[in-house]
Design a protein around this motif. Structure first.
Motif, PDB file in Angstrom:
ATOM      1  N   TRP A  23       7.559   5.548   1.387  1.00  0.00           N
ATOM      2  CA  TRP A  23       7.042   6.490   0.380  1.00  0.00           C
ATOM      3  C   TRP A  23       7.657   6.104  -0.958  1.00  0.00           C
ATOM      4  O   TRP A  23       8.870   6.171  -1.132  1.00  0.00           O
ATOM      5  CB  TRP A  23       7.438   7.903   0.768  1.00  0.00           C
ATOM      6  CG  TRP A  23       6.934   8.998  -0.117  1.00  0.00           C
ATOM      7  CD1 TRP A  23       7.343   9.277  -1.385  1.00  0.00           C
ATOM      8  CD2 TRP A  23       5.956   9.981   0.215  1.00  0.00           C
ATOM      9  NE1 TRP A  23       6.675  10.372  -1.874  1.00  0.00           N
ATOM     10  CE2 TRP A  23       5.820  10.823  -0.902  1.00  0.00           C
ATOM     11  CE3 TRP A  23       5.181  10.233   1.342  1.00  0.00           C
ATOM     12  CZ2 TRP A  23       4.942  11.894  -0.924  1.00  0.00           C
ATOM     13  CZ3 TRP A  23       4.310  11.303   1.323  1.00  0.00           C
ATOM     14  CH2 TRP A  23       4.184  12.129   0.199  1.00  0.00           C
ATOM     15  N   GLU A  24       6.818   5.676  -1.917  1.00  0.00           N
ATOM     16  CA  GLU A  24       7.311   5.286  -3.240  1.00  0.00           C
ATOM     17  C   GLU A  24       6.573   6.070  -4.313  1.00  0.00           C
ATOM     18  O   GLU A  24       5.354   5.955  -4.443  1.00  0.00           O
ATOM     19  CB  GLU A  24       7.105   3.787  -3.473  1.00  0.00           C
ATOM     20  CG  GLU A  24       7.608   3.320  -4.815  1.00  0.00           C
ATOM     21  CD  GLU A  24       7.407   1.833  -5.049  1.00  0.00           C
ATOM     22  OE1 GLU A  24       7.732   1.384  -6.153  1.00  0.00           O
ATOM     23  OE2 GLU A  24       6.919   1.131  -4.146  1.00  0.00           O
ATOM     24  N   GLU A  25       7.334   6.852  -5.063  1.00  0.00           N
ATOM     25  CA  GLU A  25       6.758   7.609  -6.170  1.00  0.00           C
ATOM     26  C   GLU A  25       6.775   6.743  -7.413  1.00  0.00           C
ATOM     27  O   GLU A  25       7.790   6.140  -7.748  1.00  0.00           O
ATOM     28  CB  GLU A  25       7.512   8.909  -6.371  1.00  0.00           C
ATOM     29  CG  GLU A  25       7.400   9.812  -5.145  1.00  0.00           C
ATOM     30  CD  GLU A  25       8.077  11.154  -5.305  1.00  0.00           C
ATOM     31  OE1 GLU A  25       8.312  11.587  -6.453  1.00  0.00           O
ATOM     32  OE2 GLU A  25       8.354  11.772  -4.274  1.00  0.00           O
ATOM     33  N   VAL A  72       1.708   8.069  -5.828  1.00  0.00           N
ATOM     34  CA  VAL A  72       2.548   7.725  -4.687  1.00  0.00           C
ATOM     35  C   VAL A  72       1.883   6.590  -3.930  1.00  0.00           C
ATOM     36  O   VAL A  72       0.675   6.609  -3.698  1.00  0.00           O
ATOM     37  CB  VAL A  72       2.743   8.944  -3.746  1.00  0.00           C
ATOM     38  CG1 VAL A  72       3.433   8.536  -2.451  1.00  0.00           C
ATOM     39  CG2 VAL A  72       3.530  10.041  -4.448  1.00  0.00           C
ATOM     40  N   LEU A  74       1.994   5.066  -0.304  1.00  0.00           N
ATOM     41  CA  LEU A  74       2.413   5.439   1.043  1.00  0.00           C
ATOM     42  C   LEU A  74       1.986   4.329   1.987  1.00  0.00           C
ATOM     43  O   LEU A  74       0.798   4.031   2.100  1.00  0.00           O
ATOM     44  CB  LEU A  74       1.767   6.773   1.441  1.00  0.00           C
ATOM     45  CG  LEU A  74       2.040   7.321   2.829  1.00  0.00           C
ATOM     46  CD1 LEU A  74       3.528   7.505   3.062  1.00  0.00           C
ATOM     47  CD2 LEU A  74       1.317   8.644   3.006  1.00  0.00           C
ATOM     48  N   LYS A 123       5.597  14.852   2.000  1.00  0.00           N
ATOM     49  CA  LYS A 123       6.780  14.079   2.371  1.00  0.00           C
ATOM     50  C   LYS A 123       7.619  14.927   3.318  1.00  0.00           C
ATOM     51  O   LYS A 123       7.928  16.082   3.027  1.00  0.00           O
ATOM     52  CB  LYS A 123       7.579  13.706   1.124  1.00  0.00           C
ATOM     53  CG  LYS A 123       8.695  12.727   1.408  1.00  0.00           C
ATOM     54  CD  LYS A 123       9.346  12.268   0.117  1.00  0.00           C
ATOM     55  CE  LYS A 123      10.381  11.197   0.375  1.00  0.00           C
ATOM     56  NZ  LYS A 123      11.003  10.753  -0.882  1.00  0.00           N
TER      57      LYS A 123
END
Length: 126
Positions: free
Chosen positions: A31-33, A50, A52, A74
């Protein structure tokens, strides 16, 4: 594959003309914002999204995504979205959206090639 979070997906489907959301908890995702700023003549515009990434090995079976309808949170949560009737669905979605910080999946790319260790889904959201 590097993972850093768990997620709970709410997958949209339409059965016999009835909208339905199915809860799918998934352990071991990436998970990368992402935050971006764009300078316009009218001022600065910020946007967030995001990325994902779901390894295929984190799922029991392949998944069919519906971009624009599927939701993700999340972490693992236990809340269900009531799809018993259209009124119940509307009320349940409103309560869900008020209670959780969620994302709506805008694109889903299946990267189901190569060895099993690298097969994954890449989901983007806004």
């Amino acid at each position: 594959m590097f993972t850093n979070a768990d997620t709970t997906m709410y997958l949209y489907s339409k059965e016999n003309g009835v909208d339905k959301y199915t809860r799918l908890p998934i352990e071991g995702v990436y998970w990368e914002e992402i935050s971006q700023s764009t300078l316009l003549r009218t001022g600065e515009r910020n946007s967030a999204s995001v990325l994902l990434v779901i390894p295929l090995e984190s799922l029991e079976s392949p998944v069919e995504f519906t971009p624009g309808k599927d939701l993700a949170v999340k972490g693992i949560i236990e809340d269900e979205i009531d799809s018993g009737s259209q009124a119940a669905l509307s009320k349940s979605l409103t309560a869900f959206k008020a209670a959780h910080k969620f994302i709506t999946i805008t694109s889903a790319d299946a990267k189901l090639y190569g060895s099993e260790a690298v097969q994954h889904y890449e989901l983007s959201s806004k």
